[in-house]
Each structure stands twice: as C-alpha cells, then as structure tokens.
Motif scaffolding. Sequence first.
Motif, PDB file in Angstrom:
ATOM      1  N   TRP A 157      -7.426   0.781  -2.499  1.00 20.94           N
ATOM      2  CA  TRP A 157      -6.314   0.048  -1.873  1.00 20.94           C
ATOM      3  C   TRP A 157      -6.697  -0.330  -0.448  1.00 20.94           C
ATOM      4  O   TRP A 157      -7.350   0.452   0.248  1.00 20.94           O
ATOM      5  CB  TRP A 157      -5.057   0.939  -1.851  1.00 20.94           C
ATOM      6  CG  TRP A 157      -3.896   0.330  -1.121  1.00 20.94           C
ATOM      7  CD1 TRP A 157      -3.021  -0.587  -1.626  1.00 20.94           C
ATOM      8  CD2 TRP A 157      -3.485   0.578   0.228  1.00 20.94           C
ATOM      9  NE1 TRP A 157      -2.096  -0.920  -0.669  1.00 20.94           N
ATOM     10  CE2 TRP A 157      -2.348  -0.221   0.470  1.00 20.94           C
ATOM     11  CE3 TRP A 157      -3.955   1.396   1.244  1.00 20.94           C
ATOM     12  CZ2 TRP A 157      -1.691  -0.224   1.691  1.00 20.94           C
ATOM     13  CZ3 TRP A 157      -3.304   1.393   2.465  1.00 20.94           C
ATOM     14  CH2 TRP A 157      -2.181   0.591   2.675  1.00 20.94           C
ATOM     15  N   ARG A 176       3.484  -3.582   6.845  1.00 21.79           N
ATOM     16  CA  ARG A 176       2.078  -3.807   6.512  1.00 21.79           C
ATOM     17  C   ARG A 176       1.978  -4.727   5.308  1.00 21.79           C
ATOM     18  O   ARG A 176       2.926  -4.868   4.543  1.00 21.79           O
ATOM     19  CB  ARG A 176       1.379  -2.483   6.202  1.00 21.79           C
ATOM     20  CG  ARG A 176       1.782  -1.907   4.872  1.00 21.79           C
ATOM     21  CD  ARG A 176       1.076  -0.594   4.548  1.00 21.79           C
ATOM     22  NE  ARG A 176       1.600  -0.051   3.317  1.00 21.79           N
ATOM     23  CZ  ARG A 176       1.616   1.234   3.016  1.00 21.79           C
ATOM     24  NH1 ARG A 176       1.146   2.124   3.860  1.00 21.79           N
ATOM     25  NH2 ARG A 176       2.093   1.633   1.865  1.00 21.79           N
ATOM     26  N   GLY A 182      -0.115   6.808   4.472  1.00 25.69           N
ATOM     27  CA  GLY A 182       0.080   8.149   3.911  1.00 25.69           C
ATOM     28  C   GLY A 182       1.210   8.919   4.555  1.00 25.69           C
ATOM     29  O   GLY A 182       1.538  10.023   4.105  1.00 25.69           O
ATOM     30  N   ASP A 193      -9.287   4.079   0.511  1.00 31.75           N
ATOM     31  CA  ASP A 193      -8.491   3.104   1.252  1.00 31.75           C
ATOM     32  C   ASP A 193      -9.375   2.411   2.285  1.00 31.75           C
ATOM     33  O   ASP A 193     -10.294   3.032   2.829  1.00 31.75           O
ATOM     34  CB  ASP A 193      -7.368   3.802   2.047  1.00 31.75           C
ATOM     35  CG  ASP A 193      -6.294   4.409   1.160  1.00 31.75           C
ATOM     36  OD1 ASP A 193      -6.219   4.057  -0.033  1.00 31.75           O
ATOM     37  OD2 ASP A 193      -5.520   5.238   1.681  1.00 31.75           O
ATOM     38  N   ALA A 220      -7.621   8.286  -3.934  1.00 32.18           N
ATOM     39  CA  ALA A 220      -8.090   6.907  -3.754  1.00 32.18           C
ATOM     40  C   ALA A 220      -9.116   6.736  -2.659  1.00 32.18           C
ATOM     41  O   ALA A 220      -9.347   7.635  -1.844  1.00 32.18           O
ATOM     42  CB  ALA A 220      -6.869   6.049  -3.415  1.00 32.18           C
ATOM     43  N   PHE A 273       4.822  -2.515  -5.343  1.00 30.07           N
ATOM     44  CA  PHE A 273       3.818  -2.936  -6.334  1.00 30.07           C
ATOM     45  C   PHE A 273       4.324  -2.699  -7.758  1.00 30.07           C
ATOM     46  O   PHE A 273       4.231  -3.575  -8.626  1.00 30.07           O
ATOM     47  CB  PHE A 273       2.525  -2.143  -6.080  1.00 30.07           C
ATOM     48  CG  PHE A 273       1.404  -2.464  -7.038  1.00 30.07           C
ATOM     49  CD1 PHE A 273       0.587  -3.555  -6.814  1.00 30.07           C
ATOM     50  CD2 PHE A 273       1.172  -1.663  -8.146  1.00 30.07           C
ATOM     51  CE1 PHE A 273      -0.458  -3.850  -7.697  1.00 30.07           C
ATOM     52  CE2 PHE A 273       0.131  -1.944  -9.029  1.00 30.07           C
ATOM     53  CZ  PHE A 273      -0.683  -3.044  -8.798  1.00 30.07           C
ATOM     54  N   TRP A 274       4.891  -1.520  -8.019  1.00 29.03           N
ATOM     55  CA  TRP A 274       5.349  -1.176  -9.378  1.00 29.03           C
ATOM     56  C   TRP A 274       6.658  -1.871  -9.705  1.00 29.03           C
ATOM     57  O   TRP A 274       6.931  -2.171 -10.868  1.00 29.03           O
ATOM     58  CB  TRP A 274       5.465   0.351  -9.540  1.00 29.03           C
ATOM     59  CG  TRP A 274       4.152   1.026  -9.258  1.00 29.03           C
ATOM     60  CD1 TRP A 274       3.837   1.794  -8.181  1.00 29.03           C
ATOM     61  CD2 TRP A 274       2.948   0.925 -10.036  1.00 29.03           C
ATOM     62  NE1 TRP A 274       2.528   2.189  -8.235  1.00 29.03           N
ATOM     63  CE2 TRP A 274       1.959   1.668  -9.360  1.00 29.03           C
ATOM     64  CE3 TRP A 274       2.620   0.275 -11.227  1.00 29.03           C
ATOM     65  CZ2 TRP A 274       0.651   1.781  -9.849  1.00 29.03           C
ATOM     66  CZ3 TRP A 274       1.319   0.397 -11.715  1.00 29.03           C
ATOM     67  CH2 TRP A 274       0.360   1.142 -11.031  1.00 29.03           C
ATOM     68  N   MET A 310       6.502   2.411  -5.193  1.00 28.55           N
ATOM     69  CA  MET A 310       6.388   1.354  -4.179  1.00 28.55           C
ATOM     70  C   MET A 310       6.623  -0.018  -4.796  1.00 28.55           C
ATOM     71  O   MET A 310       6.689  -0.155  -6.025  1.00 28.55           O
ATOM     72  CB  MET A 310       5.043   1.431  -3.452  1.00 28.55           C
ATOM     73  CG  MET A 310       3.869   0.892  -4.220  1.00 28.55           C
ATOM     74  SD  MET A 310       2.293   1.145  -3.380  1.00 28.55           S
ATOM     75  CE  MET A 310       2.390   0.001  -2.014  1.00 28.55           C
ATOM     76  N   GLY A 343      -4.932   8.026  -0.840  1.00 27.85           N
ATOM     77  CA  GLY A 343      -4.237   8.228  -2.115  1.00 27.85           C
ATOM     78  C   GLY A 343      -2.996   9.078  -1.922  1.00 27.85           C
ATOM     79  O   GLY A 343      -2.996  10.056  -1.165  1.00 27.85           O
ATOM     80  N   GLY A 391       4.377   8.378   4.393  1.00 25.72           N
ATOM     81  CA  GLY A 391       5.447   8.570   3.410  1.00 25.72           C
ATOM     82  C   GLY A 391       5.100   9.680   2.420  1.00 25.72           C
ATOM     83  O   GLY A 391       5.935  10.515   2.059  1.00 25.72           O
ATOM     84  N   ASP A 392       3.854   9.694   1.984  1.00 21.44           N
ATOM     85  CA  ASP A 392       3.407  10.731   1.034  1.00 21.44           C
ATOM     86  C   ASP A 392       3.370  12.094   1.712  1.00 21.44           C
ATOM     87  O   ASP A 392       3.696  13.119   1.114  1.00 21.44           O
ATOM     88  CB  ASP A 392       2.007  10.401   0.508  1.00 21.44           C
ATOM     89  CG  ASP A 392       1.933   8.981   0.010  1.00 21.44           C
ATOM     90  OD1 ASP A 392       2.814   8.590  -0.757  1.00 21.44           O
ATOM     91  OD2 ASP A 392       1.013   8.253   0.434  1.00 21.44           O
ATOM     92  N   SER A 395      -1.935   9.100  -6.936  1.00 25.22           N
ATOM     93  CA  SER A 395      -3.263   8.504  -6.807  1.00 25.22           C
ATOM     94  C   SER A 395      -4.146   9.322  -5.863  1.00 25.22           C
ATOM     95  O   SER A 395      -3.672   9.887  -4.874  1.00 25.22           O
ATOM     96  CB  SER A 395      -3.140   7.067  -6.273  1.00 25.22           C
ATOM     97  OG  SER A 395      -2.389   7.052  -5.074  1.00 25.22           O
ATOM     98  N   ASN A 445       3.208   8.273  -5.837  1.00 23.54           N
ATOM     99  CA  ASN A 445       3.023   6.874  -6.192  1.00 23.54           C
ATOM    100  C   ASN A 445       1.907   6.687  -7.217  1.00 23.54           C
ATOM    101  O   ASN A 445       0.760   7.091  -6.995  1.00 23.54           O
ATOM    102  CB  ASN A 445       2.675   6.131  -4.900  1.00 23.54           C
ATOM    103  CG  ASN A 445       2.752   4.646  -5.055  1.00 23.54           C
ATOM    104  OD1 ASN A 445       3.203   4.146  -6.074  1.00 23.54           O
ATOM    105  ND2 ASN A 445       2.302   3.947  -4.034  1.00 23.54           N
TER     106      ASN A 445
HETATM  107  P1  AMP Z   1       2.087   5.400   2.056  1.00 24.78           P
HETATM  108  O1  AMP Z   1       1.490   4.924   3.356  1.00 24.78           O
HETATM  109  O2  AMP Z   1       2.740   6.736   2.169  1.00 24.78           O
HETATM  110  O3  AMP Z   1       2.955   4.370   1.412  1.00 24.78           O
HETATM  111  O4  AMP Z   1       0.893   5.633   1.029  1.00 24.78           O
HETATM  112  C1  AMP Z   1      -0.372   5.028   1.164  1.00 24.78           C
HETATM  113  C2  AMP Z   1      -1.272   5.529   0.041  1.00 24.78           C
HETATM  114  O5  AMP Z   1      -0.798   5.035  -1.208  1.00 24.78           O
HETATM  115  C3  AMP Z   1      -2.681   5.018   0.231  1.00 24.78           C
HETATM  116  O6  AMP Z   1      -3.544   6.107   0.510  1.00 24.78           O
HETATM  117  C4  AMP Z   1      -3.028   4.330  -1.095  1.00 24.78           C
HETATM  118  O7  AMP Z   1      -4.249   4.757  -1.639  1.00 24.78           O
HETATM  119  C5  AMP Z   1      -1.886   4.675  -2.023  1.00 24.78           C
HETATM  120  N1  AMP Z   1      -1.459   3.514  -2.838  1.00 24.78           N
HETATM  121  C6  AMP Z   1      -1.315   2.232  -2.413  1.00 24.78           C
HETATM  122  N2  AMP Z   1      -0.914   1.440  -3.426  1.00 24.78           N
HETATM  123  C7  AMP Z   1      -0.790   2.248  -4.515  1.00 24.78           C
HETATM  124  C8  AMP Z   1      -0.416   2.016  -5.888  1.00 24.78           C
HETATM  125  N3  AMP Z   1      -0.071   0.801  -6.339  1.00 24.78           N
HETATM  126  N4  AMP Z   1      -0.416   3.095  -6.722  1.00 24.78           N
HETATM  127  C9  AMP Z   1      -0.743   4.311  -6.277  1.00 24.78           C
HETATM  128  N5  AMP Z   1      -1.116   4.586  -5.014  1.00 24.78           N
HETATM  129  C10 AMP Z   1      -1.151   3.573  -4.132  1.00 24.78           C
END
Ligand code: AMP
Length: 309
Positions: A82, A93, A234, A12, A10, A151-152, A149, A27, A236-237, A8, A124
């Motif tokens: 998000w 969170r 972010g 936030d 995004a 959500f999915w 995550m 994102g 984790g990403d 994504s 994600n």
């Molecule tokens: P993290 O903190 O590493 O889990 O990632 C946070 C990022 O994940 C944020 O910048 C969001 O925009 C993105 N995010 C949150 N929910 C989703 C989702 N359902 N699908 C894709 N990206 C998401």
Amino acid sequence: MSLLTVGSVAFDAIETPYGKTDKIVGGAGTFIALASSYFEKNQNIISVVGDDFPKDTLDDLNRRGIDTKGLQVKEGEKTFFWSGKYHNDMNSRDTLITELNVLENFDPLVPEEYQDSEYLMLGNLSPLVQSTVITRLNKRPKLIAMDTMNFWMDIAMGDLEKTISMVDLLIINDEEARQLSGEYSLVKAARLIRGMGPKILIIKKGEHGALLFVKDEVFFAPALPLEEVFDPTGAGDTFAGGFMGYIASTGDLSFENLKRAVIYGSAMASFCVEKFGTERLLDLKNEEISSRIERFVRIADFDMNVLVK
Ligand code: AMP
C-alpha cells in the motif's frame, strides 16, 4: 485472557510533508498486534505475507510475545503493498497504490491453539476474510471488534454489511462513517451504523480525538495536541490495538472501562505518529505509556462550578 488479531501485514510506501519512505513494514495487523502487546500478553495473529517479507519483522513480533503460527508465508508470492500520500494538514491522505498480492486469495486458517480466543480484533482486510474467521471459531469470543476502510466500501459493500452485522464493535474514522451511512452528521451516522448491527461504535477523528457510542451514552476522548505529527500511518490501527489490548487484559466491558480503553488507544496512537511506520511501537517503556496516560487525564480534567441564573 487472549486476543486474536486478524489484519493485513504489509509493505507501505509513505509520503508526508516531512519525507518519503521506500517500502517499509506496515499493515493493520502489524500495528494492532504491536500496540496491544503492551497490555495483553496472550497474543495471536492471523494474516498472510509473501516470501519477500523480512524474517526480522516476524522475530520482532515474536519478541513482543505475539504468536505467528497463524501468519502464513506464501512461497513465490508478494506481500500486500500500500502506498499513500498525506496532505499538508496530515489529517487527510490519498491512497496512491493498493496491490493486494497475497491478500487476493487469502484463506484465513485458524490454528487449533487459537480456537479459545476470548477477544477478536478484525483489522482492516477483505470483509469476506473477516467474516470467515468469525465462522471458523468454534466459540463466539466475548467481544468481536472490527475496523475497515473506504477501499472495501467501494469494492465489496455487500460483504462488508454482512460482516458489520456480525460484530459487537465497529471502529472507523469520520470519513468512513459518513461514507458508510450516507449521513454527514456523525450523530445521525452513528445511529444508522449501530442499526446495522454493532452495539458499540467508535468514530475516530484524527487529531480531533474519538467518539464512543454505547447504548444511550456518548463519550468524547481528545487526541493529545502534538507539536509534530511525523507519520499518521497506522494511528487508527494502533488506537484499535491499544483499545482491544486493554479490554482483553481487564476483561471488563462496562461503559467506564470502555472509556478507559479509548484513552489507552488514543495514547498508543500518539506514540505511533512520532516516527515512520511501526518504529515507535517496537520498544516503548511502561513508564512512557503511563506518563502519557497521565497527560490525557490532565488535558480533559476540569472543575466545574455550574452557575445558571
Ligand atoms: P491506518 O493509517 O490506521 O488507516 O492504517 C494504515 C495501514 O493499513 C497501512 O499500514 C496499510 O498497509 C494498511 N492498509 C491500507 N489499505 C488496506 C487495505 N485495503 N486492506 C488492508 N490493509 C490496508
């Protein structure tokens, strides 16, 4: 070598004990691509945004060497949004809002130039979009890694299990590992999840570090104890980006190198949390990264004199 990121891009809105933001750029794909750009120079991204997304941010990505041909801009549509709120411990969170918007019907087209990607990081995103990218590549990359995550898991478990069965490496956090496996013990969870497909598993534990499971080996990497975590969004990403950027730039999938990659991922994540959003990842200096890596080496280093009587 080359790294293709899918994830994504995004807006936030974040609330932490330190403050609150309006819509800022975030994102999973954004964090991954920025973090990995410090290691692997041949970088491509597949994602989608609406016409409300700032052109400046696309320029920021390009400036870091990230090719955005695969990042579709949809006229008349809105970017994924998000919103999340952190508890006082900053480790947990609540998601307040998820508006899929352009992600709802996203068709991830793979530009011809991305067909030879050697490493693939599925950030994600809907698991169906993630698996579609795998099937659209003519050649299987050397390593396919994926994040997801809760959500999915809640809305698309079937698709998610199918995608997980197609990847080599899954990177998730402890809460997600427990939800995915139905097991509280992370060691049991790791065994069950690896039974679903991925040979390699990384379980992130926020400020408590990360576990890497490969074959019969387990490696534990600490997180850097920081006086102040400003915004964990972010992290984790960013971990995944640092990890995959390092792997793509070295092309070495040995256990020793995977361990090093976990440390690079952890170091990049430790920068991410120092400011809101992607700010800290936009212009890090190489010396800052290497001195942080040295701190990681020192923090887990000890000289053991085994005395058993
Ligand atoms: P993290 O903190 O590493 O889990 O990632 C946070 C990022 O994940 C944020 O910048 C969001 O925009 C993105 N995010 C949150 N929910 C989703 C989702 N359902 N699908 C894709 N990206 C998401």
